[in-house]
Design an enzyme around this catalytic site. Sequence first.
Site, PDB file in Angstrom:
ATOM      1  N   ILE A  87      39.783  37.151  36.252  1.00  0.00           N
ATOM      2  CA  ILE A  87      41.157  36.857  37.611  1.00  0.00           C
ATOM      3  C   ILE A  87      40.140  36.037  37.813  1.00  0.00           C
ATOM      4  CG2 ILE A  87      41.466  37.453  39.205  1.00  0.00           C
ATOM      5  CD1 ILE A  87      41.322  40.783  38.123  1.00  0.00           C
ATOM      6  N   CYS A  88      41.119  35.027  38.142  1.00  0.00           N
ATOM      7  CA  CYS A  88      39.691  33.774  38.610  1.00  0.00           C
ATOM      8  C   CYS A  88      39.930  34.079  40.309  1.00  0.00           C
ATOM      9  CB  CYS A  88      40.461  32.411  38.489  1.00  0.00           C
ATOM     10  SG  CYS A  88      39.834  31.298  39.839  1.00  0.00           S
TER      11      CYS A  88
END
Lengths: 149, 563
Positions: A87-88
């Site tokens: 997840i960014c």
Amino acid sequence: MTSRYAKRLQKELLDLKTNPPPCISITEGDNLDKWVIAVDGTEGSIYQGEHFKLQFKFSSGYPLDSPEVIFIGTPPIHPHIYSNGHICLSILYDNWSPALTVSSVCLSILSMLSGCTEKIRPTDDSKYVSRVLNKSPKEVRWMFHDDTV
Amino acid sequence: MDKDLILAQLLEFGYDPVVAQTALEQTNWKDIDKAIDYIYTHFGEGMNKAATAMEYTQNKNNSTTKPTSTQAPISRSNSKLKTSGKRIKSSITISTGSEEYNSDNEYEDYDEENEYYQDVDDYEFDIAVVDAFPKTNTVIQAVDIVKTALSEIDKIASITETSPSAATLLLCHFQWNGNKLLERYYEDPEKVIAQAGIKKIDQFFTHQNVKGESCSVCADDLDSLNGSYLPCKHYSCNDCWNQYLSLKVLEGGATSITCMGLKCPSVIPDEFINLVAPTVYPKYLERLAQTYVDQNPNMRWCPAPKCGNALKADSQTEATALCSCGFKICFKCKQESHFPADCEKMKHWKKKCEDDSETANWISTNTQDCPKCHSAIEKNGGCMHMTCKKCKHEFCWICLGNWIGHSNCNSYKKEENSNKSESKKQLERYLFYFHRFNTHEQAKKFETKLRTAALETIISFQNKTDKRWIDIKFVETSTEILIQCRRTLKYTYVYGYFMEDGPEKNLFEYIQSDLEKTTEQLSFLLSQAHQDLKIFDLKEMTNLASTKLKHLLEGVEDGFINQ
């Protein structure tokens, strides 16, 4: 794990079990080092009716050190979520603060999902996934450029 | 520790040899600090004076020898010595900073040590050393950097009438530019304070009871005087603050560590760090001092390995700075001082060296063949005058020409009418200069070892009575000047490489060759010094080298032809 951080995790675990935020429920929390949390797509969002699983791994430095958070199973299709579950999200890496909790991280991810209007993968998805292989997302240098979604 | 080393160290501090020796004997040669204490308690303020020491030893041993009979000459030459002593100081003090004080002392004390100055003619000669590189920078010793940074903070704190914590953040905000800070501060103090994020900086609370709250990190209750918080009211226990701060300081964020709260902009004042995490505080100060030097446009780190000193000079006017370790840096490009070549030329030169390094390395490897018998020779000392061990052939290491009749080999002679291609000629020309550049660099490396050797020489001569102490000390001065000459010679080849052909260049090369020859002679004398100290020759050659160096530098500054 040192006992003082165990105390904080136990408190968080208790909070999550007794008073979970909407659409979030803990499924595996027996082992204090690794939790699995179920996240449901919120009503009205494009992920409505979908179910995802988040995995939290805590190091002995928690909460000064951020937990490793990834989607396991099938991750949602989202411009900031890679197909390997990474997840960014800046608060998971550079902007981590010890004041954040598992529940607040889950809510941030949920709001990230809810704010999305189009199901697309990140543009560099295949490149990123082939490059990081099985590395932890915490070992990746993230660039955070998009605050809109 | 070695006895000689301890003694040498004391002498370095400026103590008189007799005093030092006595003190060390009395303290069983154990500890230099003990010896210094001893000197202070037994010799008092005038601890440097030999007379005191002699009286002391005489009293102690109940010796019957008369006190020194050389009292009379004091008056004979005293007035003259006083003035000349001052002149020495201004011309050959080499180091600065805390050492300067000591070296001044030394020279002043010699004024009073009459017995050293019986030969006035010789003494006249001492003063003539020309300093080709007058220094204007100050050196901040590695141990004093934190202190210096803190005094800077105190200064700003008292002018702006803020707390030291606030002054620290103000200075960090303005990259340690005090003048700019004050200028802006007087324009609009409120705005500056807001920008630096130091509103309410001094309202923090440590070791408090916070009823009903628990630590945001470890979830402990904050009711046993263990809570600390900033005006932003992000509570945490002292242990967690300590962990958080040590993590942040280790990461290198010495300036403006922000509060633990999520995206909380409050900056943690250093007083808070001191109170909550006293173990982290010294490390924090170290990092702070590091940014003090890093960000200050008028300060540079000494790049010499293991030095750690900082150099301070006005970056607008000063091109170079000399560290007390002997390293000289260019203030602009932070490399070794490369005068007479300028930074631009050095950049070109370095690029050239990188491009052509393969060939250059191959050609100027560490050994050369004897031009007569072709045995491989490795050079391990400074002087260019080589004598082949096998065939006793004497030759110049640089041009491999016969030493007999050797005059100058510093100018590149174009081969006329050659059929070589232009690029080949260019390469040869470059290699010619590179080879000389490199040879002086190598020689300079050996000569840096000479510093150690100089000290050893001084130690070996200190107990011999036939030499004056100031003469023995002169070996040090000579060594420094030799190193200066080598360094300058090295870069004159970069300068020469980029110089246009013409009368200017011819004159430059003449002066360069002149300095080169003198440097070789000085190098030879110094390499012999430990066996055979020809002090008069050494002084003469040192003066000569220094004067020639000065001429070369002046020529480069003002042009050679106009002189």
